[in-house]
Design an enzyme around this catalytic site. Structure first.
Site: not given
Length: 377
Positions: A169, A259, A335
């Site tokens: 990531e 992330h 995210e």
């Protein structure tokens, strides 16, 4: 024609390389686990040839839904990256592209190399606001570095930000680069106001071993670090062990774990609704943070994301849940997409390093908005 991947973060297995229109490849799993999705390889000798590359085991990837509406990244110089056409059919990812030079790189997402990581650390250290410390060594013997930013007085609020528990990531470390660039800008009034009240503890890369090895989710021992926070060990997850020990020493008032998500084409956060210590105070902080993040960056949204945990049902082996519960503090997992932000799409670049970097700059606004409310009166 040649395909190679024996470089920092490189990962692919070649099945057949007999013709330009039938290049057959397979994803290589993490070195000590079965997770597979990250790829990064160099193609040589195919200039101006229409190439068809088939990743035969894409359907066996960790997140096969991640291939839907996905376009791979490509670069001739490993600095400027763009998206190339692909389609997912019957468990096979088919990439169709005509290279315009004899050497080209393809990757699952714009990489962030270990050399970039070391340069980021070095650049940050040049600021008089930063102390660089070594928390310990990884299983492969790499340094786990912590950047402490601020005056470290006892009255300071303690803001912890970590990135790249999952090494594939890479957008997470691009995010950290943006955050550091703004936070260390002495001409930025928001950064100066933050430094007056808080000390920041930043781990730009929690998983340097997995990053160099070309892993998607695990470290050298095959540990998913974001499932190790209840009982980390020096043998399996030293990265989490060292960071957790330092957190116990400093305390935590705000925690962000950065992330990327393979499937969802949005930027979103996940909080701590399911932890035992969740309270109306933390809920109010979450609301304020998200409201100000929406104002700070149109890339952020709060409609799409993960389902919220029921009360008491959070997985406390995950970083955000463990930290939020243990320190009874505001904690979020942030995210970003591997694909594109569906709310603000870019057909040429998709979501990329620079957009992640800009989001890292923007995050300081919601941090500032909640700063005065992080501790109970």
């Amino acid at each position: 024609m040649k395909i190679s991947s024996t470089f920092d973060a490189g990962s692919i297995d070649v099945v057949a390389l007999d013709s330009f229109d039938d290049i057959r490849l397979r994803l290589r799993p993490d070195n000590a686990a079965e997770f597979a999705q990250w790829f990064y390889f160099r193609l040589q000798g195919a200039a101006y040839q229409p190439c068809t590359m088939r990743i035969l085991n894409a359907g066996e990837a960790a997140y096969p839904e991640g291939w839907v509406n996905y376009q791979p990244c490509a670069s001739y110089d490993r600095v400027n990256w763009f998206r190339v056409p692909a389609r997912y059919e019957d468990g096979v990812l088919i990439i169709e592209h005509t290279p315009l030079a004899s050497s080209i790189y393809y990757a699952y997402f714009e990489p962030y190399s270990y050399e970039q990581h070391l340069r980021l650390i070095g650049d940050a250290q040049s600021s008089g606001l930063v102390q660089l410390s070594d928390l310990g060594s990884t299983l492969d013997g790499r340094d786990l570095n912590l950047l402490t930013i601020g005056h470290e007085v006892s009255s300071d609020l303690k803001v912890w930000i970590i990135a790249r528990q999952h090494p594939g990531e890479t957008m997470a470390e691009w995010f950290i680069e943006g955050l550091l660039g703004r936070l260390l800008d002495t001409h930025d009034p928001l950064a100066r106001a933050l430094m007056d009240k808080a000390t920041f503890y930043v781990v730009p890369n929690m998983n340097p071993d997995g990053s160099v090895r070309g892993n998607l989710r695990t470290n050298a021992a095959g540990a998913n670090l974001n499932r190790e926070w209840l009982e980390p060990s020096a043998e399996r997850s030293p990265e989490v062990l060292w960071v957790r020990e330092k957190m116990q020493e400093t305390g935590v008032d705000l925690f962000l774990d950065i992330h990327g998500d393979e499937s969802l084409p949005y930027i979103f956060v996940a909080g701590t609704e399911g932890v035992p210590s969740y309270s109306p105070r933390v809920a109010a902080l979450e609301t304020t943070f998200k409201q100000h993040f929406l104002l700070a960056s149109p890339d952020f949204q709060d409609e799409h994301g993960y389902a919220k945990d029921a009360p008491g049902q959070a997985n406390l082996s995950m970083a955000t849940a463990w930290v939020g519960n243990h320190f009874e503090c505001l904690a979020f997992t942030l995210e970003m997409p591997f694909k594109d932000n569906a709310n603000l799409p870019d057909d040429d670049m998709g979501w990329n390093g620079q957009r992640s970097l800009r989001l890292g700059e923007a995050i300081l606004q919601p941090v500032y908005a909640v700063l005065n409310e992080l501790r109970e009166a």
